[in-house]
Structure formats: C-alpha cells, structure tokens
Design a protein around this motif. Structure first.
Motif, PDB file in Angstrom:
ATOM      1  N   GLY A 323       0.785  -1.232   0.000  1.00 61.49           N
ATOM      2  CA  GLY A 323       0.000   0.000   0.000  1.00 61.49           C
ATOM      3  C   GLY A 323       0.814   1.277   0.000  1.00 61.49           C
ATOM      4  O   GLY A 323       0.249   2.376  -0.083  1.00 61.49           O
ATOM      5  N   THR A 324       2.132   1.172   0.071  1.00 61.56           N
ATOM      6  CA  THR A 324       2.978   2.359   0.084  1.00 61.56           C
ATOM      7  C   THR A 324       3.094   2.957  -1.316  1.00 61.56           C
ATOM      8  O   THR A 324       3.366   2.247  -2.279  1.00 61.56           O
ATOM      9  N   GLU A 325       2.882   4.279  -1.404  1.00 65.94           N
ATOM     10  CA  GLU A 325       3.081   4.979  -2.679  1.00 65.94           C
ATOM     11  C   GLU A 325       4.366   5.775  -2.605  1.00 65.94           C
ATOM     12  O   GLU A 325       4.543   6.619  -1.715  1.00 65.94           O
ATOM     13  N   ARG A 326       5.243   5.532  -3.557  1.00 63.91           N
ATOM     14  CA  ARG A 326       6.510   6.255  -3.618  1.00 63.91           C
ATOM     15  C   ARG A 326       6.467   7.193  -4.812  1.00 63.91           C
ATOM     16  O   ARG A 326       6.263   6.747  -5.943  1.00 63.91           O
ATOM     17  N   PRO A 327       6.665   8.474  -4.568  1.00 70.31           N
ATOM     18  CA  PRO A 327       6.577   9.443  -5.668  1.00 70.31           C
ATOM     19  C   PRO A 327       7.681   9.232  -6.698  1.00 70.31           C
ATOM     20  O   PRO A 327       8.798   8.816  -6.361  1.00 70.31           O
TER      21      PRO A 327
END
Length: 486
Positions: A323-327
């Motif tokens: 679920g982690t979003e990395r830009p």
C-alpha cells in the motif's frame, strides 16, 4: 522487384556486419543488408542509457579479422563499441550494401523459383539465401502494470532511453535489476534527487576488473600484433574455463557463491539490506553480472531498494503491494527483452506453407542454432542454443559466419538451387542439447530469459565454445537435402 540477390541479411548489428564482411572476403559480392533503423549498430545503437558498457573485455569482444589495439578501457563503453562496428563496416566496404530504413515484415520461400520473397517497408526483395542477424536482445519488454497510462511523468525502456528528459532534481524509479540496471543505477545515483530501485529477484553481481589502458600499453599493442593476439588468447582461456562450472560440474559454482557473499559483506555493511540482496537460487542459473559500483550505490541515503511487489502506477508514483506509494517523476523500465522469440514479429513461411512461429510454438529449434528443417536456404545467426553465459558471443558468431559462408559457396560451386537440413539431423541435435542442458546450472530451478514460456532453456550453448567451433567447422553434406538448379 528485379533479379534475386545472392544473399540478403536481416539486421546490421555485429551479426549482420560480420556476416557481410565474411561473405565479401569469400568472393560473394551480391549481398544486401536490410536494416530497419537509419544507422547500423544493433544493440549497441539502441542501448545508450547512462553507464552502458560491455561486460566482456574489449580484446575479446571484437572480430578476430578486425583487431583494434587502441581501446580506451578493458571493458569498453557503448559509444566506443558502436564506433568500432561503424569502422569495420566502412573499412571492409559493407556500407554500400546496407539499405537503411528497410523494415522486414516477413519472408516467404518460393519453392518453384527457389528464392525467398522478402516483404519490407520499401518493397519486396528476392534472395537466393536469407540470413537472419536479428539477435536475441532487440525487442524490449515493458511489463503491463495497472495504471501505467495514468502516469504524468516520463517513462521509457532502458533500450529506448529518452535523452531529452533532464533527470537532475528528479525522483527516478528504476524497475528491474538485470544487466542494464546494474549499470544505470550507479550512473544516476548522486545525479538525481532520489532513486528507487524495484527488485523482484536479486542478481549475482561480481567484481569488474576494469581499468583504462595506459598510453604505453596501446602503443605496444599497436606496434606488435603478437602481443594483441596473446592478450586475446589469454582472455579467451580465462573466460572459457568458466564453462566448467556452468555445464560440466555446477557444484563448482558453490565456491564462486562463497566469494560473492564475502564481497557483498564488504560492500554492504547493513545486514538487512544485504539480506535482500542475496539470491535464493544457484549462482549462474540466471545471468551473472559484473560491477564494482552497483552495491555501493545501493548504500547511499538517496537510493532505496524496494522489494515489495509493484501493485500499480498512479499519476505521480508507484504503489507497492503493502500500500505504500513512492513518488516518481520518471519511470525507467530495465526489464529486458523477448529473447526467446528470435525472428518475431516477422512472419517466415518456408516449404509447403510452414510458418516458423507455428513450428516453434513449443520452443525454437535449429540445427547448430543455424538451419531449420522445412526452411531451405535460411540461416540464423545467434539462434537457439548459441547464447553464452561465460564467454564472448563474437566468437560464436564468427563460427556461424564461416559455416554459412561455406554453405553459400558450396551452393554456387555445385549449382544447387536449395539446401535444407534434414529433420532427423535437427531432431538429433535438439535431443543432444536437451540432454546436456538438463545437467547445467541454467536448469537448476530458477526462471530466466534463457527459457521459453514453458521453462525450457532454448537460448544457451551447453558446452565449450571451442566445441561449437569444431562442430561448425564445415557443413556436412549428409546433413542436407539438396536440389540442383534447373
């Protein structure tokens, strides 16, 4: 369309240029090389990403008939290799034979006329002999990831690098940890604002004994040809010895793995990061990579190794399964090539309407990786069972050049309209390859680009390269069906 040419070659990379040179030296002058791009070079034209270089020493990654004594480094960069191939084409008179911008869409063997009708973007061309020099690493693979179309930043494959994109101050996501990524990551680390490397499977990365050649070394190599020949022979012997671990006794790779682990511990002090960089498959099962700066780059504070699977791409970044979003401002796909498709997407029709893609639906097959039953007067360079894990592919290509050239000269000498390898000969060869590959490290339980869709290794030669040279030393007339010209 005009009269048929003696030989038409598809592709102007190392295979196509070297084949044309060999044919010209053998007295076959009616040669046409079809190249879909506007310049020659093949993989060394296409791969211009930062850090692109060869992982085979320069004295070995060059033609034996065109030695270069003034390489700048032991492992030359992309631009220098491309320049070498351009020089070879120019100095050996191949450039006038190349038709640039000629994209081959397919080819059909005309049994009545015994010629290949080659369908290209510039019209149909006829050939008595057709040679495919497309290589195995020419069709980039970009994985289908949910949401990729929504991404607002730049995205491209490593083999189609967009040099108009300024990466300074950008957050860059590199997807994949193969040979290209191992060179790209150290080249970008410290130049971009942040780099996220998305790893599915960690590779084995060993040291790269690279250095610049000193002026006196280049002077000696140029003045005394024997020194260059000795250097090439020494390097060949060193690399050839590695075949023992790959195909003779894979248990020997355990020693190499222990050396790898010691070096990894020296370069990556962080225990948790090091744990994620240790492969869980036998060394050599996948391609072994070389670099001195890959692991140090991963220890930088502005570089993150991401091992959670990618779930989707958003407008502004990459979301992993947790679920982690990395830009990300730029996404680079270092995701390899469709290596086992060989001649695809061209449609190749042989005798009795046979279509090569259908014939190879269960895996590519070719006698010596060069000739295919049912497809007269067709020769493959760098075909199935000819890739290597331990030495220079140029050595294998030169073996194939000699074999194909001998076949062409035999056709001319004996007035043959066509030659075709016998099915039984091809079947016997493929069975031998399967038997020998079954004991190799490449079938030790991992997935790699050496394999077809069903997991069968179809790319690699399971033996020493000198054994392949011996097997292709001269065509055996008993292996072929022949048809004499009317």
């Amino acid at each position: 369309m005009g009269a048929p040419h003696d030989v038409v070659i598809i592709g102007a990379g190392f295979g196509g240029v070297g084949m044309a040179i060999t044919l010209k030296r053998a007295g076959v002058d009616d040669v046409v090389v079809l190249e879909r791009a506007e310049t020659l070079g093949g993989t060394w034209r296409d791969n211009t990403y930062p850090g692109a270089a060869c992982d085979v020493p320069s004295h070995l990654y060059s033609f034996s008939f065109a030695p270069k004594t003034d390489w700048s480094r032991r492992f030359p960069p992309q631009r220098e290799i491309l320049g070498y191939l351009e020089d070879c084409a120019r100095e050996h008179g191949v450039l006038p034979h190349i038709r640039f911008g000629a994209d081959v869409r397919g080819a059909r063997f005309d049994e009545h006329a015994a010629v290949w009708r080659v369908d290209t973007s510039v019209g149909e061309i006829a050939a008595r002999v057709l040679v495919s020099a497309c290589g195995q690493l020419n069709r980039p693979v970009v994985p289908e990831i949910e949401g990729s179309a929504q991404f607002r930043g730049a995205t491209f494959h490593s083999a189609r690098w967009d040099h108009d994109v300024d990466l300074r101050g950008k957050r860059v996501a590199v997807i994949g940890t193969g040979a290209s990524a191992v060179q790209i990551v150290p080249s970008l680390a410290g130049r971009v604002a942040h780099l996220d490397l998305y790893q599915r499977t960690p590779p084995y990365v060993i040291g790269k004994p690279d250095r610049a050649y000193r002026l006196w070394e280049r002077t000696v190599l140029g003045a005394f040809p024997g020194v260059h020949t000795l250097s090439r022979a020494k390097t060949y012997a060193q690399y050839e010895s590695r075949a023992v671990g790959f195909v003779v006794n894979p248990k020997l790779m355990g020693f190499m793995r222990r050396r790898f682990l010691r070096r990894l511990a020296e370069q990556v002090p962080d225990v948790e990061l090091r744990r994620r960089l240790v492969p869980d498959y036998p060394m050599g099962c996948k391609r072994v990579l070389i670099s001195d700066d890959y692991y140090p780059a991963l220890t930088r504070p502005d570089v993150d190794l991401v091992t959670d699977p990618i779930a989707r791409v958003t407008e502004h970044g990459v979301v992993t399964a947790d679920g982690t979003e990395r830009p990300a401002d730029v996404i680079v796909h270092a995701t390899g090539f469709a290596a086992t498709d060989f001649l695809a997407p061209m449609r190749i029709e042989g005798r009795d309407g046979r279509e090569l893609g259908a014939e190879w639906r269960n895996g590519a097959q070719a006698h010596l990786g060069i000739t295919v039953a049912g497809f007269p007067n067709l020769f493959l360079l760098y075909g199935p069972y000819t890739n290597l894990g331990h030495n220079s592919i140029i050595y294998m290509l030169e073996s194939q050049f000699r074999y194909v050239s001998a076949c062409v000269r035999a056709m001319r000498r004996h007035g043959l309209a066509s030659i075709e390898v016998r099915p039984r000969v091809q079947e016997r060869f493929v069975r031998a390859m399967r038997r020998r590959l079954s004991g190799s490290v490449w079938e030790a339980g991992c997935a790699s680009w050496y394999q077809s869709a069903d997991g069968t290794v179809v790319s690699n030669w399971p033996g020493f390269t000198f054994a392949y040279r011996r097997a292709t030393r001269r065509p055996d007339p008993r292996h072929f069906r022949v048809r004499r010209a009317a």
